[in-house]
Design a protein around this motif. Sequence first.
Motif, short mmCIF file in Angstrom:
data_model
loop_
_atom_site.label_atom_id
_atom_site.label_comp_id
_atom_site.label_asym_id
_atom_site.label_seq_id
_atom_site.Cartn_x
_atom_site.Cartn_y
_atom_site.Cartn_z
N TYR A 142 0.84 -1.20 0.00
CA TYR A 142 0.00 0.00 0.00
C TYR A 142 0.88 1.26 0.00
CZ TYR A 142 -3.62 -3.45 0.90
OH TYR A 142 -4.43 -4.56 0.79
N GLN A 143 1.98 1.22 0.75
CA GLN A 143 2.89 2.39 0.74
C GLN A 143 3.42 2.63 -0.67
OE1 GLN A 143 5.90 1.41 3.66
NE2 GLN A 143 4.59 2.00 5.37
N HIS B 77 -3.77 3.20 5.72
CA HIS B 77 -2.63 2.80 4.88
C HIS B 77 -2.83 3.12 3.40
CE1 HIS B 77 -0.25 0.92 7.99
NE2 HIS B 77 -1.33 0.34 8.45
N LEU B 78 -4.10 3.22 2.96
CA LEU B 78 -4.28 3.38 1.51
C LEU B 78 -5.33 4.43 1.13
CD1 LEU B 78 -3.44 2.30 -1.30
CD2 LEU B 78 -5.29 0.64 -1.12
N PHE B 79 -6.58 4.20 1.53
CA PHE B 79 -7.65 4.95 0.89
C PHE B 79 -7.58 6.46 1.11
CE2 PHE B 79 -10.20 0.81 1.52
CZ PHE B 79 -9.74 0.30 0.32
N SER B 80 -7.11 6.89 2.29
CA SER B 80 -7.10 8.34 2.54
C SER B 80 -5.97 9.04 1.78
CB SER B 80 -6.98 8.63 4.04
OG SER B 80 -5.73 8.18 4.51
N HIS B 81 -5.10 8.26 1.13
CA HIS B 81 -3.95 8.86 0.43
C HIS B 81 -4.09 8.84 -1.09
CE1 HIS B 81 -2.04 8.64 4.33
NE2 HIS B 81 -2.32 7.36 4.37
N ILE B 82 -5.16 8.25 -1.60
CA ILE B 82 -5.29 8.09 -3.05
C ILE B 82 -6.64 8.66 -3.52
CG2 ILE B 82 -3.73 6.09 -3.19
CD1 ILE B 82 -6.26 4.28 -3.23
#
Length: 254
Positions: free
Chosen positions: A55-56, A98-103
């Motif tokens: 995810y990173q 880890h993922l959704f809030s960054h994409i």
Amino acid sequence: MESVESKIAVAVVADAQTGVVKVADEIAALIQEKQSQNKPCVLGLATGSSPIKIYQELVRKHREEGLSFENVVTFNLDEYCGLETDNDQSYHYFMNHHLFSHIDIKPENVNIPNGLLSGSALEAHCEAYEQKIKDFGGLDFQLLGIGRTGHIGFNEPGSSVDSVTRMVTLNQVTLNDAGPAFNGVENVPTTAVTMGVASVLQAKRIVLLAWGVAKASIVNQAINGEITNQVPATYLQAHNNTLFVLDKEAASEL
Ligand code: F6R
């Protein structure tokens, strides 16, 4: 990278980070291929420690290489029962963190089993979850980890090959392994909602990640053991497009 002759395709990588880059590249290529066809890319996602670096890397690709998730639809494998979605041990929280809030994924394209239902509402939810995957044409790609019981998703020993999304009771080994994250095994939820073995096996492509020597024995059983409901990961031997990505330690008993 070394390939090992076995019933399941295996890639043994020098270290977890090498495996992470390889798998994230495959996911990114699939997203872009579907984008070029104007189609949704349907990903089955896992939580736990194994996929965190994937995810990173996907977030890095989004930020630095412009990888867009606008056409991506996700279905998570599982969720603990009884944890609010903002509880930091819930898989809802994990995925956002880890993922959704960054994409740039559309919130309506994110699907995670609801662990807060019971009775007929839970049954209806599980059926709808399965149906929604089918309505999207099935999973294009399923990312998996493996538990020391041989579970995939939370399909513990005893799960049948035709199991679908449902509530399950977690194995004591799984509860013990989760204990430290919950500050004590007595705090770990004993039940969860998980996609079934059949739900996973319908995916067009499956990639299982395992890092570290603690996984070596169960990885060997999954790949080389008889297919048995006592080690649900052995069901993957019957899938025609599965890859295990292992570091040297996880591959050390093959
Ligand atoms: C998580 C899941 C589990 C984990 C497995 C391995 O969504 O379905 O099957 O993949 O328990 O967990 P880690 O990666 O923490 O060793």
